[in-house]
Design an enzyme around this catalytic site. Structure first.
Site, PDB file in Angstrom:
ATOM      1  N   THR A  57      57.437  44.303 -30.291  1.00  0.00           N
ATOM      2  CA  THR A  57      56.674  44.881 -31.410  1.00  0.00           C
ATOM      3  C   THR A  57      56.962  44.183 -32.735  1.00  0.00           C
ATOM      4  O   THR A  57      56.282  44.452 -33.725  1.00  0.00           O
ATOM      5  CB  THR A  57      56.953  46.388 -31.541  1.00  0.00           C
ATOM      6  OG1 THR A  57      58.356  46.596 -31.658  1.00  0.00           O
ATOM      7  CG2 THR A  57      56.414  47.150 -30.357  1.00  0.00           C
ATOM      8  N   ASP A 105      71.669  52.513 -31.130  1.00  0.00           N
ATOM      9  CA  ASP A 105      72.334  51.229 -31.316  1.00  0.00           C
ATOM     10  C   ASP A 105      73.206  51.233 -32.567  1.00  0.00           C
ATOM     11  O   ASP A 105      72.919  50.566 -33.566  1.00  0.00           O
ATOM     12  CB  ASP A 105      71.297  50.106 -31.371  1.00  0.00           C
ATOM     13  CG  ASP A 105      70.570  49.951 -30.045  1.00  0.00           C
ATOM     14  OD1 ASP A 105      71.232  50.132 -29.006  1.00  0.00           O
ATOM     15  OD2 ASP A 105      69.368  49.669 -30.040  1.00  0.00           O
ATOM     16  N   LYS A 152      68.357  55.779 -25.577  1.00  0.00           N
ATOM     17  CA  LYS A 152      68.131  54.362 -25.282  1.00  0.00           C
ATOM     18  C   LYS A 152      69.313  53.543 -25.790  1.00  0.00           C
ATOM     19  O   LYS A 152      69.673  53.599 -26.972  1.00  0.00           O
ATOM     20  CB  LYS A 152      66.851  53.850 -25.944  1.00  0.00           C
ATOM     21  CG  LYS A 152      66.527  52.400 -25.554  1.00  0.00           C
ATOM     22  CD  LYS A 152      65.537  51.762 -26.491  1.00  0.00           C
ATOM     23  CE  LYS A 152      66.179  51.257 -27.754  1.00  0.00           C
ATOM     24  NZ  LYS A 152      66.482  49.811 -27.736  1.00  0.00           N
ATOM     25  N   PRO A 201      65.251  34.872 -10.598  1.00  0.00           N
ATOM     26  CA  PRO A 201      65.209  36.129  -9.835  1.00  0.00           C
ATOM     27  C   PRO A 201      66.543  36.569  -9.269  1.00  0.00           C
ATOM     28  O   PRO A 201      66.901  37.753  -9.367  1.00  0.00           O
ATOM     29  CB  PRO A 201      64.201  35.813  -8.719  1.00  0.00           C
ATOM     30  CG  PRO A 201      63.275  34.812  -9.335  1.00  0.00           C
ATOM     31  CD  PRO A 201      64.142  33.956 -10.199  1.00  0.00           C
ATOM     32  N   ASN A 202      67.325  35.656  -8.699  1.00  0.00           N
ATOM     33  CA  ASN A 202      68.588  36.031  -8.076  1.00  0.00           C
ATOM     34  C   ASN A 202      69.583  36.577  -9.104  1.00  0.00           C
ATOM     35  O   ASN A 202      70.314  37.546  -8.835  1.00  0.00           O
ATOM     36  CB  ASN A 202      69.194  34.814  -7.369  1.00  0.00           C
ATOM     37  CG  ASN A 202      70.416  35.176  -6.559  1.00  0.00           C
ATOM     38  OD1 ASN A 202      70.337  35.960  -5.616  1.00  0.00           O
ATOM     39  ND2 ASN A 202      71.554  34.604  -6.932  1.00  0.00           N
ATOM     40  N   GLY A 249      64.268  55.056 -33.342  1.00  0.00           N
ATOM     41  CA  GLY A 249      65.628  54.752 -33.769  1.00  0.00           C
ATOM     42  C   GLY A 249      65.892  55.134 -35.202  1.00  0.00           C
ATOM     43  O   GLY A 249      66.277  56.260 -35.508  1.00  0.00           O
ATOM     44  N   ARG A 250      65.660  54.186 -36.090  1.00  0.00           N
ATOM     45  CA  ARG A 250      66.019  54.359 -37.495  1.00  0.00           C
ATOM     46  C   ARG A 250      65.440  55.593 -38.180  1.00  0.00           C
ATOM     47  O   ARG A 250      66.129  56.202 -39.004  1.00  0.00           O
ATOM     48  CB  ARG A 250      65.661  53.086 -38.271  1.00  0.00           C
ATOM     49  CG  ARG A 250      66.640  51.945 -38.003  1.00  0.00           C
ATOM     50  CD  ARG A 250      66.160  50.630 -38.558  1.00  0.00           C
ATOM     51  NE  ARG A 250      65.134  50.034 -37.699  1.00  0.00           N
ATOM     52  CZ  ARG A 250      64.619  48.821 -37.880  1.00  0.00           C
ATOM     53  NH1 ARG A 250      65.022  48.082 -38.904  1.00  0.00           N
ATOM     54  NH2 ARG A 250      63.723  48.344 -37.055  1.00  0.00           N
ATOM     55  N   ASP A 295      68.085  49.391 -22.211  1.00  0.00           N
ATOM     56  CA  ASP A 295      67.080  48.438 -22.680  1.00  0.00           C
ATOM     57  C   ASP A 295      67.735  47.071 -22.820  1.00  0.00           C
ATOM     58  O   ASP A 295      68.023  46.608 -23.921  1.00  0.00           O
ATOM     59  CB  ASP A 295      66.509  48.928 -24.022  1.00  0.00           C
ATOM     60  CG  ASP A 295      65.371  48.053 -24.517  1.00  0.00           C
ATOM     61  OD1 ASP A 295      64.762  47.348 -23.689  1.00  0.00           O
ATOM     62  OD2 ASP A 295      65.104  48.078 -25.730  1.00  0.00           O
ATOM     63  N   LYS A 340      66.454  44.163 -21.345  1.00  0.00           N
ATOM     64  CA  LYS A 340      65.450  43.090 -21.343  1.00  0.00           C
ATOM     65  C   LYS A 340      65.925  41.887 -20.529  1.00  0.00           C
ATOM     66  O   LYS A 340      65.943  40.745 -21.012  1.00  0.00           O
ATOM     67  CB  LYS A 340      65.098  42.677 -22.772  1.00  0.00           C
ATOM     68  CG  LYS A 340      64.507  43.805 -23.617  1.00  0.00           C
ATOM     69  CD  LYS A 340      64.100  43.304 -24.989  1.00  0.00           C
ATOM     70  CE  LYS A 340      63.478  44.385 -25.843  1.00  0.00           C
ATOM     71  NZ  LYS A 340      64.437  45.430 -26.282  1.00  0.00           N
ATOM     72  N   LEU A 341      66.289  42.134 -19.287  1.00  0.00           N
ATOM     73  CA  LEU A 341      66.808  41.076 -18.424  1.00  0.00           C
ATOM     74  C   LEU A 341      65.751  39.994 -18.214  1.00  0.00           C
ATOM     75  O   LEU A 341      64.577  40.282 -17.980  1.00  0.00           O
ATOM     76  CB  LEU A 341      67.240  41.664 -17.080  1.00  0.00           C
ATOM     77  CG  LEU A 341      68.319  42.749 -17.154  1.00  0.00           C
ATOM     78  CD1 LEU A 341      68.567  43.346 -15.771  1.00  0.00           C
ATOM     79  CD2 LEU A 341      69.607  42.196 -17.749  1.00  0.00           C
ATOM     80  N   HIS A 342      66.169  38.739 -18.299  1.00  0.00           N
ATOM     81  CA  HIS A 342      65.243  37.613 -18.163  1.00  0.00           C
ATOM     82  C   HIS A 342      66.035  36.390 -17.722  1.00  0.00           C
ATOM     83  O   HIS A 342      66.755  35.788 -18.504  1.00  0.00           O
ATOM     84  CB  HIS A 342      64.561  37.354 -19.511  1.00  0.00           C
ATOM     85  CG  HIS A 342      63.464  36.332 -19.451  1.00  0.00           C
ATOM     86  ND1 HIS A 342      62.646  36.075 -20.517  1.00  0.00           N
ATOM     87  CD2 HIS A 342      63.044  35.512 -18.463  1.00  0.00           C
ATOM     88  CE1 HIS A 342      61.759  35.146 -20.192  1.00  0.00           C
ATOM     89  NE2 HIS A 342      61.995  34.785 -18.949  1.00  0.00           N
ATOM     90  N   ASP A 343      65.905  36.045 -16.437  1.00  0.00           N
ATOM     91  CA  ASP A 343      66.629  34.903 -15.883  1.00  0.00           C
ATOM     92  C   ASP A 343      65.970  34.578 -14.546  1.00  0.00           C
ATOM     93  O   ASP A 343      64.922  35.135 -14.216  1.00  0.00           O
ATOM     94  CB  ASP A 343      68.120  35.249 -15.718  1.00  0.00           C
ATOM     95  CG  ASP A 343      69.030  34.036 -15.910  1.00  0.00           C
ATOM     96  OD1 ASP A 343      68.763  33.003 -15.254  1.00  0.00           O
ATOM     97  OD2 ASP A 343      69.979  34.123 -16.701  1.00  0.00           O
TER      98      ASP A 343
END
Length: 223
Positions: free
Chosen positions: A114, A9, A31, A65-66, A203-204, A58, A60-63
């Site tokens: 996390t 990222d 990632k 269902p359609n 990552g870092r 990554d 993190k889809l959240h809505d």
């Protein structure tokens, strides 16, 4: 398979690709998170894919269902190896996400970030401990037919015992000598792997190291 996926990222695409090329011999995949995807879109993913390593989107889809199913179909052309959705989106959303994913794409559900601890969850109205919430959402993800979950190294051992053939992504990892930063529930890469992690997201500790190649090699050596 090398389980290390580098969290790539970085704000500049050329710097991200250069870093990936440098350390590619010591990692197993890349990632690309929300920050990367918002900055560089499909083009950026295509360019990073030229490095020749599996891509973990990554997002993190959240809505509803359609909508999530539509988003999964939209990224199908990118041929990701792994995509994340939020388990808290519910069973129907997870089922539709899996149905819309490509045949070779693993869909894994984010349980508890996390960066959150028990007091953070309580402030959002979630009762019980973060550990309990991870287990609840892991069971829901399994019932929805997902491939696995994202959880911290503190929970992966117990989830692995309950879900023998699950695919477990563990982020927030910190080698023993590295500061925790904003991660409240971090463990070392070796601890997570021994507990049953399939993928170790780092990552870092690599991307911000003075010598990223040496850092990646050192982490690989602990496994």
């Amino acid at each position: 398979m090398n389980p290390i996926y580098l969290a790539l990222d970085l704000p500049r695409l050329d710097a991200a690709i250069a870093l990936a090329q440098k350390v590619r011999g010591h990692i197993g995949g890349l990632k690309l998170g929300l920050e990367f995807f918002c900055a560089h879109g499909h083009h950026g993913v295509h360019e990073v894919a030229k490095v020749g390593l599996p891509i973990f989107l990554d997002l993190k889809l959240h809505d509803i269902p359609n909508t999530v199913a539509g988003a999964m179909q939209a990224i199908h052309v990118l041929e990701p190896a792994i995509v994340t959705v939020h388990a808290s989106g519910g069973r129907a959303m997870m089922e539709d996400a899996k149905a819309a994913a490509g045949e070779h794409c693993k869909v894994v559900a984010v349980t508890v970030l996390t960066s959150l601890d028990d007091s953070d969850l309580a402030a959002t109205g979630v009762g019980g401990s973060s550990h309990d919430q991870v287990l609840r959402l892991a069971d829901l993800a399994a019932e929805a037919g997902l491939d696995g979950i994202v959880c911290s190294g503190h929970e992966v051992g117990e989830v692995h015992r309950r879900w023998k053939n699950g695919f477990f992504v563990v982020p927030g990892l910190r080698p023993a000598e590295v500061a925790l930063g904003d991660q409240k529930r971090a463990v070392t890469p070796r601890q997570a792997r021994d507990a049953g992690a399939s993928v170790l997201v780092i990552g870092r500790p690599i991307s911000r190291a003075d010598d990223p190649v040496a850092a990646a090699r050192a982490i690989e050596g602990t496994l």
